[in-house]
Design a protein around this motif. Sequence first.
Motif, PDB file in Angstrom:
ATOM      1  N   UNK A 396      10.821 -27.089  51.009  1.00  0.00           N
ATOM      2  CA  UNK A 396      10.631 -26.772  52.429  1.00  0.00           C
ATOM      3  C   UNK A 396      11.811 -27.274  53.252  1.00  0.00           C
ATOM      4  N   UNK A 397      12.271 -28.479  52.943  1.00  0.00           N
ATOM      5  CA  UNK A 397      13.450 -29.006  53.628  1.00  0.00           C
ATOM      6  C   UNK A 397      14.663 -28.117  53.369  1.00  0.00           C
ATOM      7  N   UNK A 398      14.869 -27.737  52.111  1.00  0.00           N
ATOM      8  CA  UNK A 398      16.034 -26.930  51.765  1.00  0.00           C
ATOM      9  C   UNK A 398      16.017 -25.605  52.521  1.00  0.00           C
ATOM     10  N   UNK A 399      14.854 -24.963  52.569  1.00  0.00           N
ATOM     11  CA  UNK A 399      14.759 -23.679  53.258  1.00  0.00           C
ATOM     12  C   UNK A 399      14.903 -23.844  54.774  1.00  0.00           C
ATOM     13  N   UNK A 400      14.374 -24.945  55.321  1.00  0.00           N
ATOM     14  CA  UNK A 400      14.555 -25.203  56.746  1.00  0.00           C
ATOM     15  C   UNK A 400      16.006 -25.454  57.099  1.00  0.00           C
ATOM     16  N   UNK A 401      16.697 -26.209  56.249  1.00  0.00           N
ATOM     17  CA  UNK A 401      18.121 -26.487  56.472  1.00  0.00           C
ATOM     18  C   UNK A 401      18.933 -25.205  56.334  1.00  0.00           C
ATOM     19  N   UNK A 402      18.567 -24.371  55.376  1.00  0.00           N
ATOM     20  CA  UNK A 402      19.241 -23.075  55.217  1.00  0.00           C
ATOM     21  C   UNK A 402      19.201 -22.278  56.519  1.00  0.00           C
ATOM     22  N   UNK A 403      18.034 -22.254  57.158  1.00  0.00           N
ATOM     23  CA  UNK A 403      17.875 -21.514  58.406  1.00  0.00           C
ATOM     24  C   UNK A 403      18.687 -22.139  59.532  1.00  0.00           C
ATOM     25  N   UNK A 404      18.692 -23.476  59.611  1.00  0.00           N
ATOM     26  CA  UNK A 404      19.434 -24.151  60.669  1.00  0.00           C
ATOM     27  C   UNK A 404      20.944 -23.996  60.488  1.00  0.00           C
ATOM     28  N   UNK A 405      21.406 -23.963  59.246  1.00  0.00           N
ATOM     29  CA  UNK A 405      22.834 -23.760  59.002  1.00  0.00           C
ATOM     30  C   UNK A 405      23.251 -22.330  59.348  1.00  0.00           C
ATOM     31  N   UNK A 406      22.383 -21.379  59.061  1.00  0.00           N
ATOM     32  CA  UNK A 406      22.687 -19.994  59.396  1.00  0.00           C
ATOM     33  C   UNK A 406      22.917 -19.819  60.895  1.00  0.00           C
ATOM     34  N   UNK A 407      22.192 -20.634  61.696  1.00  0.00           N
ATOM     35  CA  UNK A 407      22.305 -20.525  63.157  1.00  0.00           C
ATOM     36  C   UNK A 407      23.690 -20.903  63.661  1.00  0.00           C
ATOM     37  N   UNK A 408      24.465 -21.659  62.857  1.00  0.00           N
ATOM     38  CA  UNK A 408      25.825 -22.016  63.265  1.00  0.00           C
ATOM     39  C   UNK A 408      26.860 -21.291  62.411  1.00  0.00           C
ATOM     40  N   UNK A 409      26.426 -20.315  61.606  1.00  0.00           N
ATOM     41  CA  UNK A 409      27.356 -19.498  60.837  1.00  0.00           C
ATOM     42  C   UNK A 409      27.744 -20.054  59.493  1.00  0.00           C
ATOM     43  N   UNK A 410      26.929 -20.964  58.936  1.00  0.00           N
ATOM     44  CA  UNK A 410      27.205 -21.528  57.614  1.00  0.00           C
ATOM     45  C   UNK A 410      26.224 -20.924  56.616  1.00  0.00           C
ATOM     46  N   UNK A 411      26.756 -20.238  55.609  1.00  0.00           N
ATOM     47  CA  UNK A 411      25.904 -19.642  54.590  1.00  0.00           C
ATOM     48  C   UNK A 411      25.385 -20.694  53.627  1.00  0.00           C
ATOM     49  N   UNK A 412      24.165 -20.470  53.136  1.00  0.00           N
ATOM     50  CA  UNK A 412      23.553 -21.434  52.222  1.00  0.00           C
ATOM     51  C   UNK A 412      22.569 -20.695  51.326  1.00  0.00           C
ATOM     52  N   UNK A 413      22.708 -20.849  50.034  1.00  0.00           N
ATOM     53  CA  UNK A 413      21.771 -20.281  49.067  1.00  0.00           C
ATOM     54  C   UNK A 413      20.907 -21.397  48.508  1.00  0.00           C
ATOM     55  N   UNK A 414      19.592 -21.239  48.604  1.00  0.00           N
ATOM     56  CA  UNK A 414      18.655 -22.228  48.085  1.00  0.00           C
ATOM     57  C   UNK A 414      18.245 -21.827  46.665  1.00  0.00           C
ATOM     58  N   UNK A 415      18.471 -22.725  45.729  1.00  0.00           N
ATOM     59  CA  UNK A 415      18.119 -22.495  44.327  1.00  0.00           C
ATOM     60  C   UNK A 415      16.929 -23.391  43.977  1.00  0.00           C
ATOM     61  N   UNK A 416      15.763 -22.792  43.808  1.00  0.00           N
ATOM     62  CA  UNK A 416      14.559 -23.551  43.472  1.00  0.00           C
ATOM     63  C   UNK A 416      14.462 -23.650  41.950  1.00  0.00           C
ATOM     64  N   UNK A 417      14.620 -24.858  41.438  1.00  0.00           N
ATOM     65  CA  UNK A 417      14.671 -25.113  40.001  1.00  0.00           C
ATOM     66  C   UNK A 417      13.491 -25.963  39.571  1.00  0.00           C
ATOM     67  N   UNK A 418      13.270 -26.088  38.268  1.00  0.00           N
ATOM     68  CA  UNK A 418      12.335 -27.111  37.803  1.00  0.00           C
ATOM     69  C   UNK A 418      13.055 -28.453  37.852  1.00  0.00           C
ATOM     70  N   UNK A 419      12.294 -29.530  37.853  1.00  0.00           N
ATOM     71  CA  UNK A 419      12.876 -30.849  38.106  1.00  0.00           C
ATOM     72  C   UNK A 419      13.866 -31.260  37.025  1.00  0.00           C
ATOM     73  N   UNK A 420      13.596 -30.917  35.756  1.00  0.00           N
ATOM     74  CA  UNK A 420      14.521 -31.290  34.691  1.00  0.00           C
ATOM     75  C   UNK A 420      15.856 -30.565  34.832  1.00  0.00           C
ATOM     76  N   UNK A 421      15.803 -29.258  35.145  1.00  0.00           N
ATOM     77  CA  UNK A 421      17.039 -28.498  35.327  1.00  0.00           C
ATOM     78  C   UNK A 421      17.836 -29.032  36.508  1.00  0.00           C
TER      79      UNK A 421
END
Length: 551
Positions: A396-421
């Motif tokens: 949730x934090x990662x996706x929220x930060x992704x949205x906030x970064x987009x608002x200033x023109x910074x691209x961000x890809x969120x990769x949801x992984x399992x914890x070991x990976x």
Amino acid sequence: MKKRIAAMIMALTMTAGMLSGCGTGGEEKSAGSAGTSADGGSHLNFGCYVYSTSFDPAAYQNASWQGMRWGITETLYKFNDDATLSPWLADSYEVSDDHKTWTFHIRDGVTFSNGNPCDAQAVADSLNRLFHVCESTEYSSTPKQYIDMASIEADTEANTVTIVTNVAYADLRGPLCFPFYTIIDVEGDTTDAEHPGGYSTSVIGTGPYVLDSFDELSKSGELVKNENYWNGEVPYDSISMMFIEDDTTKAMALESGDIDLAENVTTISDLQKLEADDAYYVSKKTGVRAGFALVNFNGILANDALRQAVFMAVDGETLCDVTVGGMYTYGPGVIPSTLDYDSEKLENPYAYDQEAAIKLLDDNGIVDTDGDGIRELDGENINLQFDTYKNRCLSDFAEGIQSQLKAVGIGCTVNVLDSDTLWMQMQEGDYDLTNSNWITVGTGDPEAYLLNWYGNGGENFFTPDNTDATNYCSYDNEEFNKLYDRFKTSFDEQERKDLVVQMEQVLIDDCAVLVHGYYNSTMISNASKVTGAEIPAFDYYWLTTDIKPAE
């Protein structure tokens, strides 16, 4: 919907028997309904996040935690909620004047779940095996992270283990509480450089429960009572540990009666509903955990202006209060404000300020030249790779930060992984941001935790040739390193506290770690079926003998 949850839980329970573990070695047991096992004994259904398919403390960090959380393994000492220490498998100790030689008396009469004695020789063998295989095999645990070991020897007549360290420790009992150092029976272990994986699925420990079976596909397992447990009655004859990744599903499984106990329901609407219902007991505790994203300084975020703009573009208070509904309390420092480390002295020059972030980027020529909404650096669109996983609101934090970064023109890809990976990717440095939720005083104080940012001129960076290092973000600040060197050699409590504040301020000034906030842990139980289910401040310990069937 209720039938669908029941079907899902039943599927997990049925598949849990597919892979036999190293428990009692007897016949497989199938789980019954909540409250009773198939043979009529007491039974608990526990819905939880499962972090690993291994229980071997040498395999990797998540595996060591899992063995202790499931009540399979124990350490020489354990933490109380106030960070004081209690004896566990050891009952006394002596320390030399130079604080490098520590002699522990092993509690008499303790046996492993298979009946073998857990005496001084067994303890020394377990710890020596841990350090040996982590040095000579592909295993990725880092026991040297917390204890710089010189030697471990047993005195079988005195039933003592003497640990000699290369450096002085204020109190070695604290590091020995960390799950890396759980004591397992190494008799029959086949782990060596040519055959890694002697205990890939299960281990033989001294805890109240034994892993009877585990399914790697569903990440669910069956526990049975340790008939040889040394420390009182074991409340349950059997326990089904059910991997439920989605928090809403976890809450609904509680409501439907498919599970009796759950850890960390983090969807705020679900948690508030459970808290308002007298049918459930919600244990909630703030304290020693912090959520944060490591910043990879060996990548695009090494650019100071970009990194500073990222920090100013992130509204941490809104993320904590709204996005995750109060499951975290915001603060810029890496140590929770609830701990006694003078967090009120910290100042944040890069607090949330969207307009200032935009201006900083513009002033440094980090602009959008082609009108696609994403700024460029060195002629290429900025696309930060943010690795995360679905636990404790981290995604949730990662996706929220992704949205906030987009608002200033910074691209961000969120990769949801399992914890070991995620853990492996973090070690390899294959990320721009990667977030975690850590106990910050896991060895009694933040010395081990702060190693995350100790560079030592690059010597503490994790590389394939330097697997003992604990700095996975390539951050290296000379001032921080000097403060840390003073901290780890000081035994003065006030001086150590002052040094922590200074180190935190250096990290804030450098935008070295993107702190999400300080976590509020929960444990939720069916009040009519379960009693004693309290979430500990140190959540190394989930299944304890305090959790019992309600009368």
